[in-house]
Design a protein around this motif. Sequence first.
Motif, mmCIF file in Angstrom:
data_model
loop_
_atom_site.group_PDB
_atom_site.id
_atom_site.type_symbol
_atom_site.label_atom_id
_atom_site.label_comp_id
_atom_site.label_asym_id
_atom_site.label_seq_id
_atom_site.Cartn_x
_atom_site.Cartn_y
_atom_site.Cartn_z
ATOM 1 N N VAL A 6 31.987 36.573 34.001
ATOM 2 C CA VAL A 6 32.474 36.225 32.663
ATOM 3 C C VAL A 6 31.827 34.923 32.226
ATOM 4 C CG1 VAL A 6 34.472 35.742 31.211
ATOM 5 C CG2 VAL A 6 34.707 37.306 33.136
ATOM 6 N N SER A 7 31.371 34.871 30.979
ATOM 7 C CA SER A 7 30.805 33.647 30.427
ATOM 8 C C SER A 7 31.288 33.450 29.000
ATOM 9 C CB SER A 7 29.278 33.699 30.445
ATOM 10 O OG SER A 7 28.741 32.585 29.761
ATOM 11 N N ASP A 8 31.692 32.213 28.684
ATOM 12 C CA ASP A 8 32.046 31.874 27.310
ATOM 13 C C ASP A 8 30.919 31.089 26.641
ATOM 14 O OD1 ASP A 8 32.156 29.400 28.484
ATOM 15 O OD2 ASP A 8 34.276 29.040 28.075
ATOM 16 N N GLY A 9 29.744 31.082 27.261
ATOM 17 C CA GLY A 9 28.611 30.347 26.729
ATOM 18 C C GLY A 9 28.505 28.945 27.278
ATOM 19 N N SER A 10 29.614 28.433 27.797
ATOM 20 C CA SER A 10 29.624 27.080 28.378
ATOM 21 C C SER A 10 29.791 27.119 29.889
ATOM 22 C CB SER A 10 30.753 26.243 27.757
ATOM 23 O OG SER A 10 30.570 26.098 26.368
ATOM 24 N N VAL A 11 30.629 28.040 30.357
ATOM 25 C CA VAL A 11 30.909 28.150 31.785
ATOM 26 C C VAL A 11 30.756 29.604 32.214
ATOM 27 C CG1 VAL A 11 32.633 27.855 33.609
ATOM 28 C CG2 VAL A 11 32.493 26.184 31.752
ATOM 29 N N LEU A 12 30.081 29.799 33.319
ATOM 30 C CA LEU A 12 29.909 31.112 33.929
ATOM 31 C C LEU A 12 30.830 31.211 35.140
ATOM 32 C CD1 LEU A 12 28.252 33.805 34.343
ATOM 33 C CD2 LEU A 12 26.730 32.435 35.789
ATOM 34 N N GLN A 13 31.600 32.299 35.219
ATOM 35 C CA GLN A 13 32.451 32.572 36.378
ATOM 36 C C GLN A 13 32.024 33.891 37.002
ATOM 37 O OE1 GLN A 13 36.474 32.272 34.333
ATOM 38 N NE2 GLN A 13 36.988 31.479 36.359
ATOM 39 N N ILE A 14 31.947 33.895 38.323
ATOM 40 C CA ILE A 14 31.682 35.139 39.047
ATOM 41 C C ILE A 14 32.692 35.243 40.187
ATOM 42 C CG2 ILE A 14 30.014 36.508 40.336
ATOM 43 C CD1 ILE A 14 27.786 34.890 39.061
ATOM 44 N N TYR A 15 33.487 36.313 40.132
ATOM 45 C CA TYR A 15 34.424 36.562 41.229
ATOM 46 C C TYR A 15 33.801 37.595 42.156
ATOM 47 C CZ TYR A 15 38.373 38.414 43.851
ATOM 48 O OH TYR A 15 39.200 38.851 44.870
ATOM 49 N N VAL A 16 33.711 37.239 43.449
ATOM 50 C CA VAL A 16 33.104 38.109 44.456
ATOM 51 C C VAL A 16 34.192 38.494 45.455
ATOM 52 C CG1 VAL A 16 31.230 38.371 46.116
ATOM 53 C CG2 VAL A 16 30.958 36.801 44.174
ATOM 54 N N PRO A 17 34.803 39.666 45.275
ATOM 55 C CA PRO A 17 35.925 40.042 46.145
ATOM 56 C C PRO A 17 35.528 40.211 47.609
ATOM 57 C CG PRO A 17 35.260 41.880 44.750
ATOM 58 C CD PRO A 17 34.533 40.678 44.244
ATOM 59 N N ARG A 18 34.289 40.565 47.853
ATOM 60 C CA ARG A 18 33.845 40.764 49.235
ATOM 61 C C ARG A 18 34.060 39.510 50.079
ATOM 62 N NH1 ARG A 18 27.636 42.424 50.966
ATOM 63 N NH2 ARG A 18 27.938 42.342 53.235
ATOM 64 N N TYR A 19 33.843 38.347 49.450
ATOM 65 C CA TYR A 19 34.005 37.078 50.162
ATOM 66 C C TYR A 19 35.225 36.301 49.683
ATOM 67 C CZ TYR A 19 29.210 38.172 51.447
ATOM 68 O OH TYR A 19 28.075 38.799 51.905
ATOM 69 N N ASP A 20 35.958 36.874 48.725
ATOM 70 C CA ASP A 20 37.132 36.228 48.141
ATOM 71 C C ASP A 20 36.780 34.826 47.642
ATOM 72 O OD1 ASP A 20 39.729 36.163 47.262
ATOM 73 O OD2 ASP A 20 40.550 35.410 49.154
ATOM 74 N N VAL A 21 35.714 34.739 46.858
ATOM 75 C CA VAL A 21 35.304 33.460 46.292
ATOM 76 C C VAL A 21 35.087 33.613 44.791
ATOM 77 C CG1 VAL A 21 34.201 32.705 48.430
ATOM 78 C CG2 VAL A 21 32.827 33.847 46.661
ATOM 79 N N THR A 22 35.255 32.507 44.077
ATOM 80 C CA THR A 22 34.945 32.431 42.653
ATOM 81 C C THR A 22 33.894 31.356 42.458
ATOM 82 O OG1 THR A 22 37.182 33.097 42.034
ATOM 83 C CG2 THR A 22 35.845 32.041 40.342
ATOM 84 N N LEU A 23 32.784 31.737 41.882
ATOM 85 C CA LEU A 23 31.682 30.816 41.629
ATOM 86 C C LEU A 23 31.739 30.370 40.175
ATOM 87 C CD1 LEU A 23 28.898 32.913 43.412
ATOM 88 C CD2 LEU A 23 30.374 31.158 44.418
ATOM 89 N N ASN A 24 31.705 29.077 39.957
ATOM 90 C CA ASN A 24 31.784 28.522 38.607
ATOM 91 C C ASN A 24 30.535 27.692 38.329
ATOM 92 O OD1 ASN A 24 34.758 29.233 38.124
ATOM 93 N ND2 ASN A 24 34.884 27.979 39.969
ATOM 94 N N GLN A 25 29.973 27.898 37.139
ATOM 95 C CA GLN A 25 28.758 27.167 36.798
ATOM 96 C C GLN A 25 28.781 26.742 35.333
ATOM 97 O OE1 GLN A 25 25.903 26.179 38.677
ATOM 98 N NE2 GLN A 25 25.722 25.011 36.774
#
Length: 234
Positions: free
Chosen positions: A85-104
């Motif tokens: 998901v991206s709102d143009g300012s922040v990108l979020q990626i949820y990876v259930p395989r590793y149970d992590v959320t990456l924020n950029q």
Amino acid sequence: MKRTLPARLFLSALLLVLLSPLAAQSIITAPMYFDQVAANYRDLNDYVADLVLQVESERMEGQIYYKEPNLLRIDFTDPEEQVLVSDGSVLQIYVPRYDVTLNQALDPLSTTSPGGIATAQGLDLLRRNYTIAFLDSPNPVPLDNLEENPRGSSEPVVKLLLQWKNTNEGFREIELSIDSDQMIRRISGLTGDRRRVILTFTNIRTNQNIPDARFRYESPSSSNNFNNFLFGTN
């Protein structure tokens, strides 16, 4: 003795002179065609499409949602439950395989994210940062080379080749395949370290009145968060 042009050659030369302005009016250059595609995307309020994302040998599938000016979401079906998901300012990626959320936090002047290329803003950035040419010619060709991939698509597309003007861009070259509705069917990018990233869009539906709520996402509270995973912090 004074020589004269043969009548046939004279008529041919005369027709060339008379018709050349008409021919010039019908010629469209690759940058002109690209601008038409960009204008088409500027007229879109939103779109949804099925998406296949390939990074080298890894393949992912899902559904992509875009809403102007900068809302983007991909719900993956393979791998299941993965979300971008991206709102143009922040990108979020949820990876259930590793149970992590990456924020950029995103740089609005970057074309690093290939998903963002298929937007009005992404195309405007490409226009400024890449040289634009037809891959081979302005004539439509099959989306896939059926000799190499018999199960591919024979849909006619115009293919553009974009090459970076400087090495600050995420992709050294980008190939765009554009259908008869001037929608991008495929993006094939070659990264600076020469990795191939390919996005293929099918079943594209435009102006679907996608609600803003579609782009609000909270990852599971149990997941571990990692910030600025792409570029690090300044």
